[in-house]
Design an enzyme around this catalytic site. Structure first.
Site, mmCIF file in Angstrom:
data_model
loop_
_atom_site.group_PDB
_atom_site.id
_atom_site.type_symbol
_atom_site.label_atom_id
_atom_site.label_comp_id
_atom_site.label_asym_id
_atom_site.label_seq_id
_atom_site.Cartn_x
_atom_site.Cartn_y
_atom_site.Cartn_z
ATOM 1 N N VAL A 30 0.811 -1.224 0.000
ATOM 2 C CA VAL A 30 0.000 0.000 0.000
ATOM 3 C C VAL A 30 0.845 1.275 0.000
ATOM 4 O O VAL A 30 0.312 2.366 -0.171
ATOM 5 C CB VAL A 30 -1.024 0.031 1.171
ATOM 6 C CG1 VAL A 30 -2.009 -1.127 1.067
ATOM 7 C CG2 VAL A 30 -0.335 0.070 2.534
ATOM 8 N N GLY B 32 -1.730 -2.463 8.076
ATOM 9 C CA GLY B 32 -1.161 -1.478 8.995
ATOM 10 C C GLY B 32 0.061 -2.023 9.698
ATOM 11 O O GLY B 32 0.269 -3.241 9.770
ATOM 12 N N TYR C 206 1.976 5.947 15.295
ATOM 13 C CA TYR C 206 0.840 5.042 15.053
ATOM 14 C C TYR C 206 -0.489 5.725 15.405
ATOM 15 O O TYR C 206 -1.448 5.687 14.627
ATOM 16 C CB TYR C 206 1.051 3.786 15.889
ATOM 17 C CG TYR C 206 0.000 2.709 15.736
ATOM 18 C CD1 TYR C 206 -0.037 1.892 14.612
ATOM 19 C CD2 TYR C 206 -0.935 2.476 16.746
ATOM 20 C CE1 TYR C 206 -0.987 0.882 14.484
ATOM 21 C CE2 TYR C 206 -1.879 1.471 16.632
ATOM 22 C CZ TYR C 206 -1.908 0.677 15.502
ATOM 23 O OH TYR C 206 -2.845 -0.324 15.385
HETATM 24 N N1 LIG Z 1 -3.873 -6.419 16.796
HETATM 25 C C1 LIG Z 1 -4.366 -5.389 17.457
HETATM 26 O O1 LIG Z 1 -4.436 -5.397 18.695
HETATM 27 C C2 LIG Z 1 -4.861 -4.177 16.729
HETATM 28 C C3 LIG Z 1 -5.483 -3.204 17.493
HETATM 29 C C4 LIG Z 1 -5.962 -2.072 16.877
HETATM 30 C C5 LIG Z 1 -5.823 -1.915 15.511
HETATM 31 N N2 LIG Z 1 -5.208 -2.872 14.782
HETATM 32 C C6 LIG Z 1 -5.096 -2.630 13.344
HETATM 33 O O2 LIG Z 1 -5.684 -3.693 12.621
HETATM 34 C C7 LIG Z 1 -4.984 -3.888 11.400
HETATM 35 C C8 LIG Z 1 -4.522 -5.339 11.305
HETATM 36 O O3 LIG Z 1 -3.709 -5.606 12.435
HETATM 37 P P1 LIG Z 1 -3.178 -7.075 12.793
HETATM 38 O O4 LIG Z 1 -3.008 -7.116 14.247
HETATM 39 O O5 LIG Z 1 -3.994 -8.083 12.106
HETATM 40 O O6 LIG Z 1 -1.720 -6.966 12.131
HETATM 41 P P2 LIG Z 1 -0.719 -8.077 11.603
HETATM 42 O O7 LIG Z 1 -1.096 -9.423 12.069
HETATM 43 O O8 LIG Z 1 0.629 -7.516 11.901
HETATM 44 O O9 LIG Z 1 -0.982 -8.007 10.002
HETATM 45 C C9 LIG Z 1 -0.729 -6.816 9.309
HETATM 46 C C10 LIG Z 1 -1.226 -6.976 7.902
HETATM 47 O O10 LIG Z 1 -0.956 -5.737 7.204
HETATM 48 C C11 LIG Z 1 -0.226 -6.027 6.030
HETATM 49 N N3 LIG Z 1 0.685 -4.935 5.678
HETATM 50 C C12 LIG Z 1 1.587 -4.314 6.457
HETATM 51 N N4 LIG Z 1 2.248 -3.372 5.746
HETATM 52 C C13 LIG Z 1 1.744 -3.396 4.493
HETATM 53 C C14 LIG Z 1 2.002 -2.694 3.296
HETATM 54 N N5 LIG Z 1 2.935 -1.737 3.236
HETATM 55 N N6 LIG Z 1 1.285 -2.984 2.205
HETATM 56 C C15 LIG Z 1 0.351 -3.951 2.225
HETATM 57 N N7 LIG Z 1 0.055 -4.673 3.325
HETATM 58 C C16 LIG Z 1 0.751 -4.401 4.444
HETATM 59 C C17 LIG Z 1 0.542 -7.280 6.354
HETATM 60 O O11 LIG Z 1 0.920 -7.933 5.152
HETATM 61 P P3 LIG Z 1 2.226 -8.874 5.083
HETATM 62 O O12 LIG Z 1 1.838 -10.197 5.664
HETATM 63 O O13 LIG Z 1 2.519 -8.931 3.635
HETATM 64 O O14 LIG Z 1 3.286 -8.214 5.921
HETATM 65 C C18 LIG Z 1 -0.489 -8.078 7.155
HETATM 66 O O15 LIG Z 1 -1.387 -8.740 6.306
HETATM 67 C C19 LIG Z 1 -3.839 -2.896 11.387
HETATM 68 O O16 LIG Z 1 -4.216 -1.755 10.657
HETATM 69 C C20 LIG Z 1 -3.668 -2.552 12.851
HETATM 70 O O17 LIG Z 1 -3.104 -1.287 13.034
HETATM 71 C C21 LIG Z 1 -4.718 -4.006 15.360
#
Ligand SMILES: NC(=O)c1ccc[n+]([C@@H]2O[C@H](COP(=O)([O-])OP(=O)(O)OC[C@H]3O[C@@H](n4cnc5c(N)ncnc54)[C@H](OP(=O)(O)O)[C@@H]3O)[C@@H](O)[C@H]2O)c1
Length: 237
Positions: free
Chosen positions: A52, A80, A143
């Site tokens: 992205v 993210g 963030y």
């Molecule tokens: N986990 C939490 O507690 C939490 C809380 C609040 C908000 N969130 C938000 O929810 C979303 C998902 O979080 P998650 O915990 O599921 O994260 P995660 O397990 O770390 O997964 C992150 C995802 O984002 C993709 N990504 C990262 N950088 C990218 C880029 N430059 N271009 C395209 N894809 C990219 C990754 O793809 P790759 O596999 O290719 O790296 C992966 O699929 C994020 O926006 C995060 O900020 C998470």
């Protein structure tokens, strides 16, 4: 009965995005996910490569999804990253690289998605923010700024495109058990749990349920909303 739609979930190969994609598949939608490698999406989805931070890569991903599944009607902008650092030690690159993925990256996919949505006079945009966007967090100036920005983005999209059958909403997950949070030290995790009224971390399915609702026919009159999925952690913010 939900109308089958074409759905695109960015970052749908793992964590929250993967659960969201699985949920849409289970509801009978046509689902595409992006991952940076172009592989690894859940069963029943089309996986396309997209970074992205790269507009050309986003364009290619949309073209591939449109060719296979038709125009994107539901966009879950979920990709993210974090790169935590106390402000005093946070470099400009630490700040701008997180903004480039979380905020500008979302802008890139949303801008590309609305072309088809405007033509169809239908669209559901869901932006994945965080409780931290409104609540703040030590070490997360980059963030939390990026995640707060998504609220303004969704609300401006709502004002621009609300009359064209397009909604834009924000989900603010609290602490959800994924790769992103598994790296936190155990004592810190215990500390966070103490602050959560539900007394536990959330699951990816908790977030997927909210995304499914906001994208459904039942949520046609909900736009510009910030929906917390945080066990009560961010109440009032
Ligand atoms: N986990 C939490 O507690 C939490 C809380 C609040 C908000 N969130 C938000 O929810 C979303 C998902 O979080 P998650 O915990 O599921 O994260 P995660 O397990 O770390 O997964 C992150 C995802 O984002 C993709 N990504 C990262 N950088 C990218 C880029 N430059 N271009 C395209 N894809 C990219 C990754 O793809 P790759 O596999 O290719 O790296 C992966 O699929 C994020 O926006 C995060 O900020 C998470």
């Amino acid at each position: 009965m939900t109308t089958p739609r074409t759905v695109l979930v960015t970052g749908g190969n793992r964590g929250i995005g993967r659960a969201v994609a699985e949920r849409f598949v289970s509801e009978g939608h046509r689902v595409a996910v992006t991952s940076r490698s172009g592989a690894g999406g859940p069963e029943g989805t089309l996986t396309v490569a997209a970074d992205v931070t790269d507009g050309a890569s986003v364009e290619q991903a949309f073209a591939a999804v449109e060719a296979a599944l038709g125009p994107v009607e539901i966009l879950i902008a979920n990709a993210g990253i974090t790169n935590d650092q106390l402000l005093l030690r946070m470099s400009e690159d630490d700040f701008t690289s997180v903004l480039d993925t979380n905020l500008t990256g979302t802008f890139r996919v949303v801008k590309r998605a609305i072309k088809g949505m405007m033509r169809a006079k239908f669209g559901r945009i869901v932006l994945m923010s965080s409780v931290v966007g409104m609540y703040g967090q030590v070490g997360q100036v980059n963030y939390s700024s990026s995640k707060a920005g998504l609220v303004g983005m969704a609300r401006s999209i709502t004002r621009e495109l609300g009359s064209r059958g397009i909604t834009a909403n924000v989900i603010a997950p609290g602490f959800i058990a994924t790769d992103m949070t598994s790296g936190l030290a155990e004592d810190l995790q215990a500390e966070f749990v103490k602050a959560i009224p539900a007394a536990r971390f959330g699951s990816v399915d908790d977030v997927a349920a909210a995304a499914a609702f906001l994208a459904s026919d039942s949520a046609a009159y909900i736009s510009g909303a910030l929906v917390p999925v945080d066990g009560g952690l961010g109440m009032g913010h």
